[in-house]
Design an enzyme around this catalytic site. Structure first.
Site, PDB file in Angstrom:
ATOM      1  N   SER A 249       0.809  -1.224   0.000  1.00  0.00           N
ATOM      2  CA  SER A 249       0.000   0.000   0.000  1.00  0.00           C
ATOM      3  C   SER A 249       0.842   1.272   0.000  1.00  0.00           C
ATOM      4  CB  SER A 249      -0.937  -0.001   1.214  1.00  0.00           C
ATOM      5  OG  SER A 249      -1.815  -1.097   1.161  1.00  0.00           O
ATOM      6  N   HIS A 314       0.045   3.412   4.618  1.00  0.00           N
ATOM      7  CA  HIS A 314      -0.780   4.072   3.600  1.00  0.00           C
ATOM      8  C   HIS A 314      -0.543   5.579   3.614  1.00  0.00           C
ATOM      9  CE1 HIS A 314      -2.770   0.264   4.457  1.00  0.00           C
ATOM     10  NE2 HIS A 314      -3.522   0.389   3.371  1.00  0.00           N
TER      11      HIS A 314
END
Length: 375
Positions: A249, A314
């Protein structure tokens, strides 16, 4: 255009139109040269050259700009001449051209997906040759799928692999107890918590990463991707110190965030179809994946006291995408080392990496952080 023809034009220009080596030629003489050799040029590049002549109100053109043009390296002064020219490019837009084969239609589609200016789209359409192909994102994706399938059979589960007691025993995930093993700050991208995690990351990685690599090349896209991956694991080690990290991610969010920011910043120039709907869908996919990661982080772990993987990677990827990534995507065919913003953001990123390294060396013992046992 072949190298021989390109060199012929450059030599002819210097000997005939700049015998004093002043570094400039008049636009009138430049037009004479185009009239003589224009039939030998790609039609879209001929348009760009004519726009270059019209964009110089002072009546002269920098010789180095022409050399850069012939070698597919456009300088900032060349771009300014095009953007500030006295007229628009003539001829039909790239979208209106007919009789194109499937490979050419794909290149045209990618050009409209990623580039905000018609001159850049035509330039890319004439220059792209599928050699080399967009191999980097494909190789990373294939490796991620292969590793996932290997551990899927080994752990005997495809959904929520993270719930297996052997999941973190792999040499790939980042684990705070094993942070001295430096490769884990990058290798964690090949492990995913389950097929739901892999599927969302793989879809965004292929749909955004492959077109970006076709336009900007493996080196630039690889730089953004790796910086996002490293920023993700280091951000976790600083802000969520007891949690492990898995999944790609960090790199995926760096690419997607940079692309979405580039679309927003050049909204009127982007001519991709249904761009508002597609941006909304991309944001929904990112939100779903991020929400899944937050839920999993605070869900009771299967094997306490080790928590579930962190979601902070993220956010590290998003920050890299909105800074370093945007600079890379906004400077198509420009030398990054000539962009002051690139060096500013790269210096800030390097400073962050150094601070995070020192944090990992000293902060855990100074703060007496209680870490989960090693897997």
């Amino acid at each position: 255009m072949t190298k021989c023809l390109r060199q012929k034009l450059v030599d002819s220009l210097q000997m005939k139109y700049d015998p004093d080596n002043s570094g400039f030629i008049s636009t009138e003489r430049f037009r004479d040269l185009l009239a003589t050799h224009g039939s030998e040029l790609d039609p879209h590049k001929l348009e760009v050259l004519l726009a270059l002549a019209d964009g110089n109100a002072d009546g002269k053109i920098c010789y180095q700009d022409f050399v850069n043009l012939m070698s597919n390296k456009r300088s900032n002064s060349f771009r300014r001449a095009i953007l500030q020219g006295s007229r628009q490019l003539k001829g039909c837009s790239l979208r209106d051209e007919v009789g194109l084969g499937l490979p050419q239609r794909l290149v045209r589609h990618v050009a409209y997906e990623t580039l905000p200016r018609e001159v850049d789209r035509k330039w890319y359409f004439d220059s792209y040759t599928y050699c080399p192909p967009p191999w980097l994102i494909l190789v990373i994706t294939i490796a991620e799928v292969a590793v996932f399938m290997y551990y899927g059979f080994q752990l005997d589960r495809l959904v929520l692999q993270v719930s297996s007691p052997s999941f973190l025993k792999s040499p790939l995930p980042y684990h705070p107890q094993l942070r001295a093993q430096a490769w884990r700050y990058l290798s964690y991208i090949f492990m995913h918590t389950g097929i739901e995690h892999l599927s969302l990351n793989m879809a965004m990685q292929l749909l955004v990463g492959v077109p970006l690599e076709m336009v900007h090349g493996a080196l630039r896209i690889g730089l953004v991707y790796v910086c996002g991956v490293l920023a993700g694991s280091l951000a976790v080690s600083v802000t969520d110190m007891t949690a492990p990290v898995v999944g790609s991610s960090g790199g995926v969010y760096a690419l997607v965030s940079a692309h979405l920011a580039n679309v927003v910043m050049n909204w009127s120039g982007m001519k991709c179809q249904f761009k508002l709907f597609r941006m909304a869908m991309a944001l929904v996919c990112m939100s779903v994946e991020f929400g899944r990661a937050v839920w999993l982080r605070f869900y009771p772990p299967a094997f306490p006291p080790c928590p579930n993987p962190s979601f902070v990677a993220h956010l590290g990827g998003v920050v890299v995408g909105l800074t370093l990534g945007v600079v890379v995507l906004q400077n198509y065919e420009q030398r990054l080392q000539e962009q002051s913003l690139f060096w500013i953001f790269f210096s800030v990123y390097t400073l962050f990496v150094l601070c995070a390294v020192f944090w990992n060396i000293f902060a855990y013992s100074l703060l007496d952080v209680r870490l989960p046992p090693p897997p």
